[in-house]
Design an enzyme around this catalytic site. Structure first.
Site, PDB file in Angstrom:
ATOM      1  N   ASP A  32       0.855  -1.179   0.000  1.00  0.00           N
ATOM      2  CA  ASP A  32       0.000   0.000   0.000  1.00  0.00           C
ATOM      3  C   ASP A  32       0.906   1.249   0.000  1.00  0.00           C
ATOM      4  O   ASP A  32       2.126   1.160   0.085  1.00  0.00           O
ATOM      5  CB  ASP A  32      -0.962  -0.026   1.191  1.00  0.00           C
ATOM      6  CG  ASP A  32      -2.213   0.806   0.902  1.00  0.00           C
ATOM      7  OD1 ASP A  32      -2.164   1.660  -0.008  1.00  0.00           O
ATOM      8  OD2 ASP A  32      -3.229   0.626   1.581  1.00  0.00           O
TER       9      ASP A  32
HETATM   10  C1  BGC Z   1      -5.135   2.983   0.193  1.00  0.00           C
HETATM   11  C2  BGC Z   1      -5.327   1.954  -0.898  1.00  0.00           C
HETATM   12  C3  BGC Z   1      -5.164   2.600  -2.247  1.00  0.00           C
HETATM   13  C4  BGC Z   1      -3.822   3.302  -2.300  1.00  0.00           C
HETATM   14  C5  BGC Z   1      -3.540   3.945  -3.639  1.00  0.00           C
HETATM   15  C6  BGC Z   1      -3.901   3.823   0.008  1.00  0.00           C
HETATM   16  O1  BGC Z   1      -3.850   4.877   0.897  1.00  0.00           O
HETATM   17  O2  BGC Z   1      -5.095   2.319   1.438  1.00  0.00           O
HETATM   18  O3  BGC Z   1      -6.588   1.358  -0.775  1.00  0.00           O
HETATM   19  O4  BGC Z   1      -5.289   1.626  -3.247  1.00  0.00           O
HETATM   20  O5  BGC Z   1      -3.785   4.293  -1.307  1.00  0.00           O
HETATM   21  O6  BGC Z   1      -4.277   5.074  -3.830  1.00  0.00           O
END
Ligand code: BGC
Length: 769
Positions: A293
């Site tokens: 993430d």
């Molecule tokens: C979130 C994810 C997301 C990623 C990319 C993160 O902060 O937890 O769900 O896919 O950002 O935007």
């Protein structure tokens, strides 16, 4: 003669051609994996260590950032071969520009992945996932992912960060909006449907995209519902209740997995070798790509498992995280880690290989621009069929929570007082994580009512209340695209105006709830009632004596005890997407009979959280013994939820017969057949979700009071009766014992069938040795 000669010649040519094709077929078709392996092996043989590390670097270009860092020097790094994928960039033009840098200007011409948070639609926005789940309609859910795939794949993208399958039993957690709620079995069905919709079992097509199941793992179990918080859970609960939806996505062939921000029993997921290498790869056989993430590797330092990025980078890669999202820890440290002997080149190779394989499967080496297709984008995005499907899916997601004296459906005449911060609102209709969706394209409730009633209804409008009058909160929400327009009048003045408007009308429709930014990531709430002065507004409207219809928009179960006692009708509409207003009006005026059911329990008060239907009995279950103190209960509130899992009303009524079993004693591998007659006893045609739950009465470990094991959504004309048949097999009776062995145990079981998890009728059977 001449003619037959040419015919002969043609036949010969065809014969030779088909013989050629036959010859080629086995080598290409039977061994696509070998072909891929050979291609990737040859390519990797030409790559330097630096170029391999470059493939593990995922950068963010543009907007929509969810953390502090935005990638720097992106174009320069792409040219140097130091970038494997880009996210937050779309449109054929923008994607082509960056793809050209990679393909034309790097030494080995390796194309980039283009990812994005396409969570519930790309441009045509569908209901938020918690709303999609409430449809109990797998075809509709799959369709929603298909629409998203068609649009995003034409708009330059080949990778979507969805489905989010985190089981969530704590509505304080803002991200409960992004998943399908509290139930394991149901969550697994949704996971499968979503993966199928995005990938259609064929990543080679240019209108499919690689899905990314997230957040692996257990992210929804954050302590106190506070985002990013600690998760500590027994292995048994993990395997039994939280892991199956991820596993279902893996079994459905999902191409990638995103690690979660949280720790699991002391080890953060992103650097957790047990989770990624042992469970995901070895035990479950996952062969795809693992991406972290957003800056999750950098954050391992704050978690406290390494002194610096050098140390945590080593841990993350060794644990099995292939691609580093935005943090550039890999880019900056892996080379040195290999030089220092802390990581082997084989470890880097394994991660790089998985990135290249994903690109190969997506067909990027054949045509790097296949997803950036202006012509296709024009013909596909927001096309009529998608908009009408979005309206239909949105209607299906709505849940009728109360309907006293059939106040709904409304008549298409007279005057409606349309009140509330969401009544004229467009921004919030498309919800959180609405990706590339244009909220200005969204249909407001007011507009929807006008369209559906053909202007035959008088609308008297008042805003009535702001979402909140907390200026700091407003600033925070607006800093992330909230677009909250605050009415500067005193709350009392706004309420008085709404009351005046209500007095002129036949019925009050109050459209209240959360602003979309109060849900989703980093949007936990400790108080989950209606925010701001909206409850005061409802109380004042009630005083007018006019019928009060509450239309809710929110991304989580809310505590609504006053609303449940005092409103005449409550319609839960979540954030329903581009077509929200039309879909809501369809339901309010009876053009569609609501059929949705909630998939996350609504508590009476937040102190009951976590609350979920499939709890254990405990040794002192409370059975209504008012004076018996020593029971598992609260002193100040009952154990009952406000609305139980699976609950949702219709404009018609359904009557269930007592379920019948074909026998009462079964041997393993002998399916149990359950039949129930469901009759539409009301005045409307309608759909009903017939739900089947099972309880294993005695086990070597304690078992839940009920577990959903199947359902059928059926349509019944008024007066019609249908016999619904379910089969239960020993597979449905399996669970993990405390040695983590998965199996069933002979004994007595209860089967419950009904309209929700509470209102059921039961029968019992025995499973023999
Ligand atoms: C979130 C994810 C997301 C990623 C990319 C993160 O902060 O937890 O769900 O896919 O950002 O935007």
């Amino acid at each position: 003669m001449k003619l037959s000669f040419s015919f002969l010649l043609l036949s010969c040519i065809l014969l030779v051609f088909s013989a050629e094709a036959q010859k080629k077929k086995p080598t290409t078709a039977a061994n696509p994996e070998q072909a891929m392996n050979a291609f990737v092996r040859d390519l990797m043989a030409k790559m330097t260590l630096e170029e391999k590390i470059g493939q593990l670097n995922l950068v963010s270009v543009g907007f929509d950032v969810t953390g502090p860092i935005v990638s720097q020097n992106v174009e320069e790094n792409i040219r140097k071969g130091l970038v494997g994928g880009v996210f937050n960039t779309f449109t054929p033009v923008a994607v082509r520009k960056l793809q050209e840098l990679a393909v034309k200007q790097t030494r080995l011409h390796i194309p980039l992945l283009f990812g994005y948070d396409v969570v519930h639609g790309h441009k045509t926005i569908l209901p938020i996932p918690l709303g999609l789940a409430a449809t109990w309609d797998m075809a509709a859910i799959e369709r929603s992912a298909r629409i998203a795939a068609e649009e995003s794949s034409a708009d330059g993208l080949n990778w979507v960060y969805s489905p989010m399958v985190d089981i969530a039993r704590d509505p304080r957690w803002g991200r409960i909006a992004e998943g399908s709620g509290e139930d394991t079995w149901y969550g697994a069905q949704v996971a499968k449907a979503m993966v199928k919709g995005y990938q259609e079992n064929d990543l080679a097509r240019d209108n499919t995209v690689m899905a990314c199941v997230k957040h692996f793992a257990l992210y929804g179990a954050a302590e106190a519902g506070r985002d990013y918080n600690t998760v500590d859970m027994s292995l048994q609960r993990m395997f039994q209740e939280y892991l199956p939806p991820y596993k279902a996505a893996i079994d459905a062939g999902v191409g990638s997995v995103m690690t979660s921000f949280n720790e699991i029993n002391g080890v953060p997921a992103t650097a957790n070798p047990w989770l990624l290498n042992d469970l995901l790869r070895k035990q479950w056989g996952f062969k795809g790509l693992v991406v972290t993430d957003y800056t999750a590797i950098n954050e391992l330092v704050a978690h406290g498992i390494g002194k610096n990025e050098y140390e945590v980078g080593q841990q993350a890669l060794a644990a099995g995280s292939d691609m580093d999202m935005v943090g550039e820890v890999y880019l900056k440290n892996l080379g040195k880690l290999v030089k220092d002997g802390k990581l082997s080149t084989a470890q880097i190779d394994a991660a790089c290989q998985r990135v290249l394989e994903a690109k190969y499967k997506l067909g990027l080496f054949t045509d790097p621009y296949r997803y950036a297709n202006e012509k296709r984008a024009k013909a596909t995005i927001l096309k009529k069929a998608f908009i009408s499907d979005a309206r239909d899916i949105a209607r299906k997601s709505m849940v009728l929570l109360k309907n006293e004296k059939n106040v709904l459906p409304l008549k298409k005449s007279g005057t409606i007082a349309l009140i509330g911060p969401l009544a004229r609102n467009q921004r919030d209709m498309i919800g959180n994580w609405s990706a590339a969706g244009d909220w200005k394209r969204a249909v407001s409730v007011e507009q929807g009512i006008k369209t559906v009633t053909g202007g035959k209804v008088n609308i008297a409008y008042a805003k009535g209340a702001n979402f909140t009058d907390d200026t700091l909160l407003i600033r925070r929400l607006n800093a992330h695209g909230g677009e909250l327009k605050i009415d500067k009048r005193a709350p009392e003045e706004m309420i008085q105006e709404a009351v005046k408007v209500a007095l002129t009308a036949d019925v009050v429709v109050a459209v209240v709830g959360e602003s979309q930014g109060m849900t989703g990531e980093a949007a936990s709430r400790a108080d989950i009632g209606l925010p701001g002065r909206q409850l005061d507004l409802l109380k004042a409207l009630k005083q007018t004596g006019k019928p009060l219809v509450v239309v809710l928009m929110n991304g989580r179960p809310l505590t609504l005890p006053w609303e449940q006692n005092n409103a005449d009708a409550i319609l839960e509409t979540w954030f329903a997407g581009t077509e929200a207003g039309n879909a809501i009006a369809d339901v309010l005026f009876g053009d569609y009979n609501p059929s949705g059911k909630i998939t996350a329990t609504f508590p009476q008060v937040v102190g009951q959280v976590p609350i979920y239907y499939s709890h254990k009995t405990t040794g002192r279950p409370y059975g209504g013994e008012l004076l018996d103190k020593y029971k598992s209960r609260y002193l100040d509130v009952s154990n009952e939820p406000l609305f139980p899992f699976g609950f949702g009303l219709s404009y018609t009524t359904f009557n269930y017969s007592k379920p019948q079993l074909n026998k009462t004693t079964f041997r393993p591998n002998e399916p149990v057949e359950v039949k129930v007659d469901v009759k539409n006893t009301g005045n409307f045609d309608g759909e009903e979700v017939v739900q089947l739950y099972i309880q294993d009465l005695v086990g070597s470990v304690t078992r839940p009071v009920k577990e959903l094991k199947n359902f059928q959504k059926i349509f019944l004309k008024k007066g019609e009766t249908r016999t619904v048949t379910f089969k239960i097999t020993s597979e449905d009776l399996k669970f993990y014992n405390n040695q983590l062995q998965y199996g069933y145990e002979p004994g007595d079981f209860k089967v419950f069938v009904g309209t929700n998890s509470r209102d059921v009728q039961e029968v019992g059977f025995t499973l023999t040795e």
